[in-house]
Design a protein around this motif. Structure first.
Motif, PDB file in Angstrom:
ATOM      1  N   SER A 173       0.812  -1.213   0.000  1.00 12.95           N
ATOM      2  CA  SER A 173       0.000   0.000   0.000  1.00 12.95           C
ATOM      3  C   SER A 173       0.846   1.263   0.000  1.00 12.95           C
ATOM      4  CB  SER A 173      -0.906   0.014   1.229  1.00 12.95           C
ATOM      5  OG  SER A 173      -0.125   0.130   2.409  1.00 12.95           O
ATOM      6  N   GLY A 174       2.156   1.107   0.177  1.00 12.86           N
ATOM      7  CA  GLY A 174       3.037   2.266   0.249  1.00 12.86           C
ATOM      8  C   GLY A 174       3.081   2.903   1.614  1.00 12.86           C
ATOM      9  N   LYS A 175       2.319   2.384   2.569  1.00 17.19           N
ATOM     10  CA  LYS A 175       2.314   2.907   3.927  1.00 17.19           C
ATOM     11  C   LYS A 175       3.247   2.098   4.804  1.00 17.19           C
ATOM     12  CE  LYS A 175      -2.429   4.687   3.780  1.00 17.19           C
ATOM     13  NZ  LYS A 175      -3.768   4.626   4.411  1.00 17.19           N
ATOM     14  N   ASN A 176       4.047   2.789   5.593  1.00 20.47           N
ATOM     15  CA  ASN A 176       4.968   2.106   6.483  1.00 20.47           C
ATOM     16  C   ASN A 176       4.259   1.696   7.766  1.00 20.47           C
ATOM     17  OD1 ASN A 176       7.448   2.464   4.937  1.00 20.47           O
ATOM     18  ND2 ASN A 176       7.179   4.642   5.375  1.00 20.47           N
ATOM     19  N   PRO A 177       4.584   0.505   8.296  1.00 22.98           N
ATOM     20  CA  PRO A 177       4.072   0.144   9.621  1.00 22.98           C
ATOM     21  C   PRO A 177       4.665   1.089  10.662  1.00 22.98           C
ATOM     22  CG  PRO A 177       5.767  -1.394   8.933  1.00 22.98           C
ATOM     23  CD  PRO A 177       5.492  -0.519   7.748  1.00 22.98           C
ATOM     24  N   ARG A 178       3.914   1.347  11.718  1.00 25.00           N
ATOM     25  CA  ARG A 178       4.414   2.269  12.738  1.00 25.00           C
ATOM     26  C   ARG A 178       5.552   1.636  13.521  1.00 25.00           C
ATOM     27  NH1 ARG A 178      -0.119   5.166  16.258  1.00 25.00           N
ATOM     28  NH2 ARG A 178      -0.819   3.013  16.625  1.00 25.00           N
ATOM     29  N   ILE A 179       6.677   2.343  13.603  1.00 27.15           N
ATOM     30  CA  ILE A 179       7.815   1.935  14.423  1.00 27.15           C
ATOM     31  C   ILE A 179       7.819   2.841  15.648  1.00 27.15           C
ATOM     32  CG2 ILE A 179      10.297   1.570  14.523  1.00 27.15           C
ATOM     33  CD1 ILE A 179       8.975  -0.165  12.412  1.00 27.15           C
ATOM     34  N   PHE A 180       7.700   2.227  16.832  1.00 26.03           N
ATOM     35  CA  PHE A 180       7.518   2.999  18.059  1.00 26.03           C
ATOM     36  C   PHE A 180       8.856   3.378  18.697  1.00 26.03           C
ATOM     37  CE2 PHE A 180       3.568   0.573  17.601  1.00 26.03           C
ATOM     38  CZ  PHE A 180       2.645   1.609  17.664  1.00 26.03           C
ATOM     39  N   VAL A 181       8.802   4.450  19.495  1.00 23.77           N
ATOM     40  CA  VAL A 181       9.967   4.987  20.201  1.00 23.77           C
ATOM     41  C   VAL A 181       9.636   5.080  21.685  1.00 23.77           C
ATOM     42  CG1 VAL A 181      11.546   6.953  20.438  1.00 23.77           C
ATOM     43  CG2 VAL A 181      10.607   6.362  18.170  1.00 23.77           C
ATOM     44  N   GLU A 182      10.536   4.583  22.526  1.00 22.57           N
ATOM     45  CA  GLU A 182      10.399   4.745  23.981  1.00 22.57           C
ATOM     46  C   GLU A 182      11.702   5.262  24.559  1.00 22.57           C
ATOM     47  OE1 GLU A 182      11.871   3.038  26.672  1.00 22.57           O
ATOM     48  OE2 GLU A 182      12.820   1.307  25.745  1.00 22.57           O
ATOM     49  N   ALA A 183      11.589   5.924  25.708  1.00 23.51           N
ATOM     50  CA  ALA A 183      12.771   6.393  26.429  1.00 23.51           C
ATOM     51  C   ALA A 183      12.569   6.145  27.911  1.00 23.51           C
ATOM     52  CB  ALA A 183      13.029   7.874  26.163  1.00 23.51           C
ATOM     53  N   ASP A 184      13.537   5.502  28.546  1.00 12.95           N
ATOM     54  CA  ASP A 184      13.484   5.220  29.994  1.00 12.95           C
ATOM     55  C   ASP A 184      12.213   4.471  30.379  1.00 12.95           C
ATOM     56  OD1 ASP A 184      15.877   6.563  30.116  1.00 12.95           O
ATOM     57  OD2 ASP A 184      15.055   8.399  30.984  1.00 12.95           O
ATOM     58  N   GLY A 185      11.719   3.619  29.463  1.00 10.60           N
ATOM     59  CA  GLY A 185      10.522   2.844  29.751  1.00 10.60           C
ATOM     60  C   GLY A 185       9.224   3.587  29.543  1.00 10.60           C
ATOM     61  N   GLU A 186       9.279   4.778  28.953  1.00  9.45           N
ATOM     62  CA  GLU A 186       8.086   5.577  28.691  1.00  9.45           C
ATOM     63  C   GLU A 186       7.830   5.635  27.188  1.00  9.45           C
ATOM     64  OE1 GLU A 186       6.264   7.010  31.382  1.00  9.45           O
ATOM     65  OE2 GLU A 186       7.653   5.638  32.397  1.00  9.45           O
ATOM     66  N   LEU A 187       6.663   5.186  26.745  1.00 11.45           N
ATOM     67  CA  LEU A 187       6.308   5.242  25.333  1.00 11.45           C
ATOM     68  C   LEU A 187       6.155   6.703  24.912  1.00 11.45           C
ATOM     69  CD1 LEU A 187       5.463   3.609  22.779  1.00 11.45           C
ATOM     70  CD2 LEU A 187       3.099   3.848  23.587  1.00 11.45           C
ATOM     71  N   LEU A 188       6.840   7.084  23.807  1.00  9.53           N
ATOM     72  CA  LEU A 188       6.841   8.482  23.383  1.00  9.53           C
ATOM     73  C   LEU A 188       6.050   8.719  22.105  1.00  9.53           C
ATOM     74  CD1 LEU A 188      10.576   9.446  24.019  1.00  9.53           C
ATOM     75  CD2 LEU A 188       8.628   9.712  25.554  1.00  9.53           C
ATOM     76  N   GLY A 189       6.315   7.915  21.064  1.00  8.38           N
ATOM     77  CA  GLY A 189       5.703   8.152  19.767  1.00  8.38           C
ATOM     78  C   GLY A 189       6.286   7.230  18.721  1.00  8.38           C
ATOM     79  N   THR A 190       6.537   7.773  17.540  1.00  9.83           N
ATOM     80  CA  THR A 190       6.983   6.957  16.411  1.00  9.83           C
ATOM     81  C   THR A 190       8.111   7.656  15.655  1.00  9.83           C
ATOM     82  OG1 THR A 190       5.383   7.961  14.886  1.00  9.83           O
ATOM     83  CG2 THR A 190       4.640   6.023  16.129  1.00  9.83           C
ATOM     84  N   LEU A 191       8.641   6.932  14.664  1.00  6.03           N
ATOM     85  CA  LEU A 191       9.626   7.521  13.761  1.00  6.03           C
ATOM     86  C   LEU A 191       8.948   8.588  12.892  1.00  6.03           C
ATOM     87  CD1 LEU A 191      11.655   4.417  12.532  1.00  6.03           C
ATOM     88  CD2 LEU A 191      12.111   5.913  14.472  1.00  6.03           C
ATOM     89  N   PRO A 192       9.772   9.560  12.358  1.00  7.28           N
ATOM     90  CA  PRO A 192      11.228   9.656  12.409  1.00  7.28           C
ATOM     91  C   PRO A 192      11.727  10.127  13.773  1.00  7.28           C
ATOM     92  CG  PRO A 192      10.321  11.536  11.272  1.00  7.28           C
ATOM     93  CD  PRO A 192       9.171  10.616  11.539  1.00  7.28           C
ATOM     94  N   SER A 193      12.992   9.777  14.068  1.00  8.21           N
ATOM     95  CA  SER A 193      13.568  10.097  15.365  1.00  8.21           C
ATOM     96  C   SER A 193      15.036  10.461  15.207  1.00  8.21           C
ATOM     97  CB  SER A 193      13.426   8.896  16.302  1.00  8.21           C
ATOM     98  OG  SER A 193      14.019   9.148  17.554  1.00  8.21           O
ATOM     99  N   GLU A 194      15.500  11.323  16.078  1.00  6.50           N
ATOM    100  CA  GLU A 194      16.920  11.703  16.104  1.00  6.50           C
ATOM    101  C   GLU A 194      17.410  11.636  17.543  1.00  6.50           C
ATOM    102  OE1 GLU A 194      19.874  15.356  14.641  1.00  6.50           O
ATOM    103  OE2 GLU A 194      17.755  15.292  14.021  1.00  6.50           O
ATOM    104  N   ILE A 195      18.509  10.930  17.766  1.00  8.75           N
ATOM    105  CA  ILE A 195      19.049  10.718  19.112  1.00  8.75           C
ATOM    106  C   ILE A 195      20.421  11.370  19.191  1.00  8.75           C
ATOM    107  CG2 ILE A 195      19.512   9.005  20.906  1.00  8.75           C
ATOM    108  CD1 ILE A 195      17.993   6.974  19.108  1.00  8.75           C
ATOM    109  N   SER A 196      20.667  12.111  20.272  1.00  8.38           N
ATOM    110  CA  SER A 196      21.953  12.788  20.438  1.00  8.38           C
ATOM    111  C   SER A 196      22.306  12.846  21.920  1.00  8.38           C
ATOM    112  CB  SER A 196      21.888  14.202  19.839  1.00  8.38           C
ATOM    113  OG  SER A 196      20.837  14.943  20.425  1.00  8.38           O
ATOM    114  N   VAL A 197      23.410  13.504  22.226  1.00  6.35           N
ATOM    115  CA  VAL A 197      23.911  13.609  23.596  1.00  6.35           C
ATOM    116  C   VAL A 197      24.072  15.075  23.970  1.00  6.35           C
ATOM    117  CG1 VAL A 197      25.797  13.031  25.169  1.00  6.35           C
ATOM    118  CG2 VAL A 197      25.104  11.398  23.423  1.00  6.35           C
ATOM    119  N   VAL A 198      23.676  15.411  25.201  1.00  6.75           N
ATOM    120  CA  VAL A 198      23.862  16.759  25.734  1.00  6.75           C
ATOM    121  C   VAL A 198      24.910  16.673  26.838  1.00  6.75           C
ATOM    122  CG1 VAL A 198      22.770  18.759  26.790  1.00  6.75           C
ATOM    123  CG2 VAL A 198      21.443  17.273  25.261  1.00  6.75           C
ATOM    124  N   PRO A 199      26.151  17.108  26.590  1.00  9.76           N
ATOM    125  CA  PRO A 199      27.187  17.040  27.629  1.00  9.76           C
ATOM    126  C   PRO A 199      26.905  18.014  28.768  1.00  9.76           C
ATOM    127  CG  PRO A 199      28.133  17.329  25.418  1.00  9.76           C
ATOM    128  CD  PRO A 199      26.674  17.618  25.315  1.00  9.76           C
TER     129      PRO A 199
END
Length: 316
Positions: free
Chosen positions: A280-306
């Motif tokens: 169908s051209g539709k992507n299945p939802r890929i989920f995102v969690e942080a520290d055990g908390e469900l946040l949302g879906t892709l797209p996602s960008e992960i980085s570090v804050v020193p």
């Protein structure tokens, strides 16, 4: 430490019926040490962030997160880039960060450990993602970000089951998904030793701590809060046996290399859907969690804050 606020979630974690008593015990220890200390229940994730910021405005130099990784996560959002210190009293279902810091489980001992700790600045992770309303959002994290089947566990997990059964509910849902879920690939773009690289994976973990405790105490060997990077675990395979072998590797704390699963250090990763992955051209939802908390879906960008947060924990 002169003025402290203790935040606790009255609905989650172990010993819920004793939560208020545990917090009162911590307050007593602090007041006996001459600290001006008060407490308040958290109302919701967004409210906890606002409550933390308000406590800082009112002059608190220390915020105690009295709970598990979820409570710490919510409080963290209001602490990043401030001089106010984070202290932890582990009272949650999952206490991964507390395990890594080797904090005592007794409220009295954990409070005393915070009073005698030498403050240190640490880096935190930052994840941008698409929330369930379709908007871009971001959160800071101290433990890990999980993208793929790991996050889907939290999407499908019944909150009531988690509340009553704790980690047993999580393990049961994870086992069910391991047996039945069709793992979907997504694209990860990152830098490895300053060189750009792009791969397809079925799961990504971006980890900040070394010791989770429990079954997966060594989920990502090489991760450390003392580093200013992420330990990425890349699942290049959709083979269920590889997933199982990786879990067993963490369970027995072995140095096995699991074919199809790669570990590396990086400061940045961008994750997006594979284009037109279905008829169908539709992507299945890929989920995102942080520290055990469900946040949302892709797209996602992960980085570090020193140099992001002041932490009160024993040095090891």
């Amino acid at each position: 430490m002169r003025k402290a606020m203790l935040f606790y979630n009255p609905l989650s974690g172990r010993r819920r019926k004793r939560r208020v008593a545990d917090v009162e015990t911590a307050l007593s220890v602090l007041r006996s040490a001459g600290v001006e200390a008060t407490s308040a229940p958290t109302r919701a994730a967004s409210d906890a962030t606002d409550q933390t910021r308000q406590a800082i405005l009112e002059g608190c130099d220390t915020i105690f997160a009295c709970g598990g990784d979820g409570t710490i996560h919510d409080v963290l959002q209001g602490l990043v880039d401030t001089p106010t210190a984070l202290a932890i009293i582990p009272l949650g279902t999952a206490n991964s960060l507390a395990n890594d810091l080797e904090l005592p489980r007794s409220p009295t001992a954990a409070t005393r450990a915070a009073l005698t700790a030498n403050p240190r600045r640490i880096a935190v992770g930052r994840v941008e993602y698409q929330d369930f309303a379709g908007n871009r959002a971001q959160r800071y994290f101290t433990v890990l970000v999980g993208i793929g089947v790991d996050a889907r566990v939290f999407y499908e997990l019944d909150p009531l089951a988690k509340r009553h059964l704790g980690m047993a509910a999580y393990c049961a849902k994870a086992t069910h998904l391991w047996l039945t879920h069709k793992m979907e690939n997504f694209v990860v773009e990152m830098k490895e030793e300053s060189r750009p690289r792009q791969v397809e994976v079925s799961q990504l973990l971006a980890v900040r701590i070394a010791n989770f405790g429990g079954v997966l105490r060594q989920l990502a060997p090489g991760a450390s809060l003392e580093r200013d990077d992420l330990r990425l675990v890349l699942f290049h395979t959709r083979t269920r046996l590889a997933y199982l072998r990786y879990v067993l590797r963490g369970l027995f704390a072995t140095s096995w290399e699991v074919p199809g699963i790669e570990l590396l250090h990086s400061t940045h990763a961008i994750c997006r859907d594979v284009s037109s992955s279905t008829k169908s051209g539709k992507n299945p939802r890929i989920f995102v969690e942080a520290d055990g908390e469900l946040l949302g879906t892709l797209p996602s960008e992960i980085s570090v804050v020193p140099d992001a947060v002041t932490l009160l924990a024993p040095a090891h």
